[in-house]
Every structure is written in structure tokens, then in C-alpha cells.
Motif scaffolding. Structure first.
Motif, PDB file in Angstrom:
ATOM      1  N   GLN A  37       0.717  -1.294  -0.196  1.00 27.81           N
ATOM      2  CA  GLN A  37      -0.521   0.289   0.163  1.00 27.81           C
ATOM      3  C   GLN A  37       0.988   0.534   0.124  1.00 27.81           C
ATOM      4  O   GLN A  37       0.222   2.129  -0.787  1.00 27.81           O
ATOM      5  CB  GLN A  37      -0.575  -0.064   1.110  1.00 27.81           C
ATOM      6  N   GLU A  38       1.882   1.229   0.687  1.00 28.26           N
ATOM      7  CA  GLU A  38       2.246   2.362   0.652  1.00 28.26           C
ATOM      8  C   GLU A  38       3.508   2.788  -0.242  1.00 28.26           C
ATOM      9  O   GLU A  38       3.348   4.380  -0.884  1.00 28.26           O
ATOM     10  CB  GLU A  38       3.905   2.080   2.155  1.00 28.26           C
TER      11      GLU A  38
ATOM     12  N   ASN B 243       1.686   2.022  -3.397  1.00 29.07           N
ATOM     13  CA  ASN B 243       0.529   2.442  -4.164  1.00 29.07           C
ATOM     14  C   ASN B 243       0.346   3.935  -3.757  1.00 29.07           C
ATOM     15  O   ASN B 243      -0.048   4.958  -4.492  1.00 29.07           O
ATOM     16  CB  ASN B 243      -0.388   1.621  -4.394  1.00 29.07           C
ATOM     17  N   GLU B 244       0.352   4.214  -2.613  1.00 26.63           N
ATOM     18  CA  GLU B 244      -0.014   5.269  -2.442  1.00 26.63           C
ATOM     19  C   GLU B 244       1.207   6.683  -2.812  1.00 26.63           C
ATOM     20  O   GLU B 244       0.723   7.461  -3.271  1.00 26.63           O
ATOM     21  CB  GLU B 244      -0.487   5.764  -0.864  1.00 26.63           C
ATOM     22  N   TYR B 245       2.126   5.954  -2.300  1.00 28.86           N
ATOM     23  CA  TYR B 245       2.723   7.144  -3.597  1.00 28.86           C
ATOM     24  C   TYR B 245       2.991   7.252  -4.122  1.00 28.86           C
ATOM     25  O   TYR B 245       3.244   8.888  -5.233  1.00 28.86           O
ATOM     26  CB  TYR B 245       4.599   5.841  -2.729  1.00 28.86           C
TER      27      TYR B 245
ATOM     28  N   GLN C 245       0.669   6.670  -6.979  1.00 29.67           N
ATOM     29  CA  GLN C 245      -0.683   7.211  -7.314  1.00 29.67           C
ATOM     30  C   GLN C 245      -0.326   8.859  -7.725  1.00 29.67           C
ATOM     31  O   GLN C 245      -0.885   9.385  -8.089  1.00 29.67           O
ATOM     32  CB  GLN C 245      -1.371   6.869  -6.563  1.00 29.67           C
ATOM     33  N   LYS C 246       0.437   9.197  -6.569  1.00 28.46           N
ATOM     34  CA  LYS C 246       0.455  10.813  -6.643  1.00 28.46           C
ATOM     35  C   LYS C 246       1.135  11.980  -8.138  1.00 28.46           C
ATOM     36  O   LYS C 246       1.069  12.405  -8.244  1.00 28.46           O
ATOM     37  CB  LYS C 246       1.656  11.517  -5.465  1.00 28.46           C
TER      38      LYS C 246
END
Length: 76
Positions: free
Chosen positions: A30-31, A33-35, A37-38
Motif C-alpha cells: 500500500q505504501e 501504491n499511495e506514493y 499514485q500521486k
């Protein structure tokens, strides 16, 4: 010239994973993906991108991974 040795473990991980993102890798962590995706240039497509990696990509991944392993040994 860019010196990998100046980066910390987190920065090395981001740099290594950035190689996968240019091929549209979908991260299971998840970390990441979140990084990524920005970033407007990142388009997640598949987790099966191994055949898309170039020799240069694989060489760079190996260099970064080797350095990460060395740094982790120092931290123990």
C-alpha cells in the motif's frame, strides 16, 4: 553523476520501485501504491511486467538492491 551511496534505505526503495512504475507495475504494498499514485505520469497496468524490464532496468535494480542489502547489514 548520481551517487546511490548518498541515499538512505527509503530513498533507495523508492528509486528501485520507480523503475517498475515506468512499466505500469501495480504494487501489492500500500505504501508504494499511495506514493506513486500521486505522480501524474504513473499508470498502473499490471503486476506482470518482468518481460517489459530492459537490461538496463535489471542492472539498475540489481545495483540498488545490492546497496540496500549492504546498508541493512550495517544497521544490524
Amino acid at each position: 553523476m548520481f551517487a546511490l551511496e548518498k541515499l538512505n534505505l527509503n530513498e533507495l526503495a523508492i528509486l528501485r520501485n520507480a523503475i517498475y512504475t515506468k512499466h505500469g507495475y501495480i504494487f501489492s504494498k500500500q505504501e508504494y501504491n499511495e506514493y506513486f499514485q500521486k505522480l501524474d505520469w504513473y499508470t498502473p497496468i499490471s503486476q506482470d511486467i518482468e518481460l517489459k524490464l530492459t537490461n538496463t532496468d535489471n542492472n539498475n535494480i540489481k545495483k540498488i538492491t545490492d546497496l540496500e542489502k549492504r546498508l541493512k547489514k550495517i544497521r544490524i
